[in-house]
Design an enzyme around this catalytic site. Structure first.
Site, PDB file in Angstrom:
ATOM      1  N   ASP A   1       0.859  -1.184   0.000  1.00 25.34           N
ATOM      2  CA  ASP A   1       0.000   0.000   0.000  1.00 25.34           C
ATOM      3  C   ASP A   1       0.902   1.242   0.000  1.00 25.34           C
ATOM      4  OD1 ASP A   1      -2.150   1.722   0.032  1.00 25.34           O
ATOM      5  OD2 ASP A   1      -3.149   0.784   1.733  1.00 25.34           O
TER       6      ASP A   1
HETATM    7  C1  NOJ Z   1      -4.117   3.885   0.150  1.00 22.13           C
HETATM    8  C2  NOJ Z   1      -5.281   2.998   0.440  1.00 22.13           C
HETATM    9  O1  NOJ Z   1      -5.112   2.370   1.696  1.00 22.13           O
HETATM   10  C3  NOJ Z   1      -5.489   1.936  -0.617  1.00 22.13           C
HETATM   11  O2  NOJ Z   1      -6.700   1.280  -0.361  1.00 22.13           O
HETATM   12  C4  NOJ Z   1      -5.479   2.532  -1.992  1.00 22.13           C
HETATM   13  O3  NOJ Z   1      -5.674   1.513  -2.943  1.00 22.13           O
HETATM   14  C5  NOJ Z   1      -4.160   3.232  -2.213  1.00 22.13           C
HETATM   15  N1  NOJ Z   1      -3.991   4.281  -1.233  1.00 22.13           N
HETATM   16  C6  NOJ Z   1      -4.048   3.801  -3.612  1.00 22.13           C
HETATM   17  O4  NOJ Z   1      -4.918   4.855  -3.779  1.00 22.13           O
END
Ligand code: NOJ
Length: 764
Positions: free
Chosen positions: A283
């Site tokens: 993430d």
């Molecule tokens: C952070 C989030 O936790 C995740 O769910 C998301 O896919 C990513 N950012 C990308 O935007």
């Protein structure tokens, strides 16, 4: 057999991507051979480049990103959503030494340009066909914008509605969420991942993100292995088994080790036990965060921990780029590990069809839409159908609903005419102005014959700090816009409207940013401004229909007591206003059921229907001393899991079992008759729960094992048959063996999780 050789299918004017670097044969029809051949030709820097997933619109300017791509130092990007933009980047990738295509990712969570209801609402439909439709349309629209991969489905189970991302998941039940996980993976990925209208699913957030302590985002997760296996891991596994190409790794710790550095999680469980062969994606910034977690002393050890644990693609960190070359040079990280990770990125690109045609989803410039937000690109009919299915009728005293079309309606509340909130959070490329507000939906439904008197009545909140927070979230523009009038003046106007009307419809709840990533709450109450409005409306004595817009269970005790009807509409998407109007006017009979328990108060959290049994359980109706209870208010959920009303009535017979004694391996048929005993056609969800009466470890009071949504005409009855197999009786025992233990089981059938009829059988 003759192997087909690169170069790719070429588009007009494109240069053969492998022409300069790979004049010798590269086997395009053999994935493994192609990957090996590429890895052989790639420098370490190029391999590491494949491991970098860069955000467009982040801290790296676009021109720099294009240069980096052309230098082979970026493997994929996310947040760029037009074919023209993506084409420029793909052209840069094809100019790189080896011409390896990049892929384009995005958070397509509940729709892309057409926005479907938020995930929690999709789950409320209990309709896998409708959910599949939302996923398929999302894939069609996303791929038509040159996208290859979505960071979805998000299948984190949560039992804590304080968590802002409750809105983004499918609720509290591992079986229901697993069914949805598999359905969506198949819908996104289509018949073939290499089809132009398929996108790769990347299930998230692995793992247990929904169990953050206290519902506070990014907080610690600490959980027994049994609970993990039983209650939280099944949906991720279902997505993997359905063929999800990617897994996004959670930001939280799992029993002391951050998921992004957790070898047990990412290697032993995911790869070795579950057999996942796809791509692991970290993430946003997760590798950097290993330093803040305090498990890495510096960037070098953070990069080493992540690659060793099994993170292939690093989302928006710089550490792989900075540190992996040194780590490989010193021998601390073997080249084999880099090859494995880069090989998985290449495999994903291969599976997506990008080696055969890097422009598969980008298409030709001449075919680009003249207007990306053109109406013709939307799928409004599908959005309306799905949204109608996801609405949950919580109360309907004296048949307040459906409304008569000629009724004079006072439409009040800060959400009644809000476009942006209809979108819900994570609204991808959805455009607020293209949503239908409740006001627009009602006005169109009544046409010239009816009268809708609109008054805002209150702001979402008058709390300046909350407004500042909500407008600080990373939306493009401030979206919580205050009506500057004094609260009293707005309420007075709404009360005047109510007095003129036959019925009041109040659209209240949360601004969409209140149910979002990082938007954890300590309270589930309506903001004070909206509560004051409702109190003034109740005082008019006019029938009150509360239309809730929110992304998590709210505390609804007062509303339940004072409103005549309550419709939970979540954030219903592009066609929200039409769908809600369809239900309010009875064009559509509501059939949604809650996928998550609604607590009476924050103090009851966590509250979930499939609770393990207790030595001193609270028994309703008996004095509760020395039983497990809260003494200041009634116990149990205000609205239980699986609950939802209809404009018609349904009767369920006692379940019938094909046998009372079951041999191992033998299926058990459970049948039940469901009858529409009311006067309207409608659908309900027949739910089958199972309780293992005695186990070697404590078993839940019940667990959902099957469900079926049935549509019945008035007076119509249908026999619903469920077949249970030995696997349905299994659980993870204290040794984590997955076993079905002999003994008695109770089958419970109901139209919600609490009002059930039961029968028993014995597993021999
Ligand atoms: C952070 C989030 O936790 C995740 O769910 C998301 O896919 C990513 N950012 C990308 O935007």
């Amino acid at each position: 057999m003759m192997k087909r050789l690169l170069p790719f299918v070429l588009l007009a004017g494109a240069i053969s991507p492998f022409a300069c670097a790979a004049p010798s044969a590269l086997p395009l029809d053999d994935r493994q051979a192609l990957i090996e051949a590429l890895l052989e030709r790639m420098t370490l820097e190029e391999k590491i480049g494949q491991l970098r997933l860069i955000s467009i619109g982040g801290d790296m300017p676009r021109e720099r990103i294009v240069e980096e791509i052309a230098a082979g130092r970026i493997g994929a990007t996310f947040n760029s959503v037009t074919r023209a933009d993506n084409r420029l980047m793909q052209e840069a990738a094809l100019r790189s030494r080896l011409g390896i295509p990049i892929f384009f990712a995005y958070d397509v969570i509940h729709g892309h340009r057409t926005i479907f209801p938020i995930s929690l609402a999709l789950a409320s439909s209990w309709d896998l066909e409708a959910i599949a439709l939302s996923g398929r349309v999302s894939a069609i629209e996303a791929s038509a914008d040159g996208l290859d991969l979505t960071f979805a489905p998000m299948v984190d189970i949560t039992r804590d509605p304080r968590w802002g991302r409750t809105s983004e998941g499918f609720g509290e039940d591992p079986y229901l969420v697993s069914q949805i996980a598999g359905t969506l993976v198949r819908a996104y990925q289509g018949q073939r991942l290499s089809a132009a209208d398929s996108v790769m699913a990347s299930v998230k957030h692995f793992a247990l993100y929904g169990a953050v302590e206290g519902g506070r985002d990014y907080n610690v997760v600490d959980m027994s292995p049994q609970r993990m296996h039983q209650g939280y891991l099944p949906p991720y596994r279902a997505a993997v088994e359905a063929g999800a190409g990617g897994v996004m790794v959670a930001l939280n710790t799992v029993n002391g080790v951050p998921a992004s550095a957790n070898r047990w999680l990412l290697r032993d469980l995911l790869r070795d036990e579950w057999g996942f062969r796809g791509l692991n994606i970290s993430d946003h910034g997760a590798i950097d965060e290993l330093l803040r977690h305090g498990v890495a002393e510096d960037g070098r050890s953070a990069a080493r921990l992540a690659i060793e644990a099994g993170i292939d693609l690093s989302m928006h960190d710089s550490l792989y780029l900075q540190e992996l070359p040194g780590l490989v040079a010193s021998g601390e990280v073997p080249m084999a590990l880099i090859d494995q990770a880069a090989g998985r990125v290449l495999a994903a690109k291969y599976d997506l069809g990008l080696f055969h045609d890097p422009y598969l989803r980008i298409g030709k410039a001449t075919d680009d839409p003249a207007e990306v937000n053109a109406e013709s690109r939307l799928h409004r009919e599908a959005a309306r159908r799905v949204a109608r299915d996801s609405l949950v009728l919580l109360e309907n005293r004296q048949r307040t609903l459906p409304l008569r079309k000629d009724a004079r309606v006072a439409l009040v509340g800060p959400l009644a005419d809000s476009h942006v909130d209809m979108l819900g959070s994570w609204s991808a490329a959805g455009v607020a102005e293209q949503t239908v507000t409740l006001r627009q939906g009602l006005e169109q439904a009544v046409g010239d014959g009816g009268r809708i008197i609109h008054a805002r009545g209150a702001n979402v909140t008058d709390d300046a700090q909350m407004i500042e927070y909500l407008n600080f979230l990373n939306w493009d523009r401030p979206e919580v816009i205050q009506d500057p009038r004094p609260a009293r003046e707005m309420i007075d106007e709404a009360v005047r409207a109510a007095r003129e009307a036959d019925v009041v419809v109040a659209a209240v709840g949360e601004a969409r940013g209140m149910s979002h990533e990082s938007s954890s709450r300590t309270s589930l109450a309506l903001p004070a401004s909206q509560q004051a409005l409702l109190e003034a409306l109740v005082a008019t004595g006019k029938p009150l229909v509360v239309v809730l817009m929110n992304g998590r269970p709210l505390q609804l005790g007062w509303i339940k007591e004072h409103a005549d009807a309550v419709l939970e509409t979540w954030f219903a998407g592009t066609e929200g206003g039409h769908a809600i109007a369809d239900v309010l006017y009875g064009v559509h009979n509501p059939s949604g059921k809650l996928p998550i328990s609604f607590p009476r108060s924050v103090g009851q959290i966590p509250i979930y229907y499939n609770h393990p049994r207790l030595g001193r359980p609270y028994v309703e109706g008996r004095p509760g001393n020395y039983t497990s209870q809260y003494f200041e208010e009634p116990n149990g959920a205000l609205y239980p899991f699986g609950y939802g009303l209809s404009y018609t009535e349904f009767e369920l017979s006692k379940p019938r079992l094909s046998q009372r004694k079951l041999n191992r391996g033998q299926p058990l048929e459970v049948s039940v008759t469901v009858e529409n005993s009311g006067t309207r056609t409608g659908a309900t969800v027949v739910q089958l729960y199972l309780q293992d009466l005695v186990g070697s470890s404590v078993r839940p009071v019940k667990e959902l094992k099957r469900f079926e949504k049935v549509m019945l005409a008035p007076g119509e009855a249908r026999v619903v048959r469920f077949v249970l197999v030995e696997d349905d009786l299994k659980f993870h025992d204290v040794r984590l063996d997955y076993v079905a233990e002999p003994g008695e089981f109770e089958v419970q059938l109901g139209l919600d999780s609490q009002a059930v009829l039961s029968e028993r059988f014995e597993l021999l």
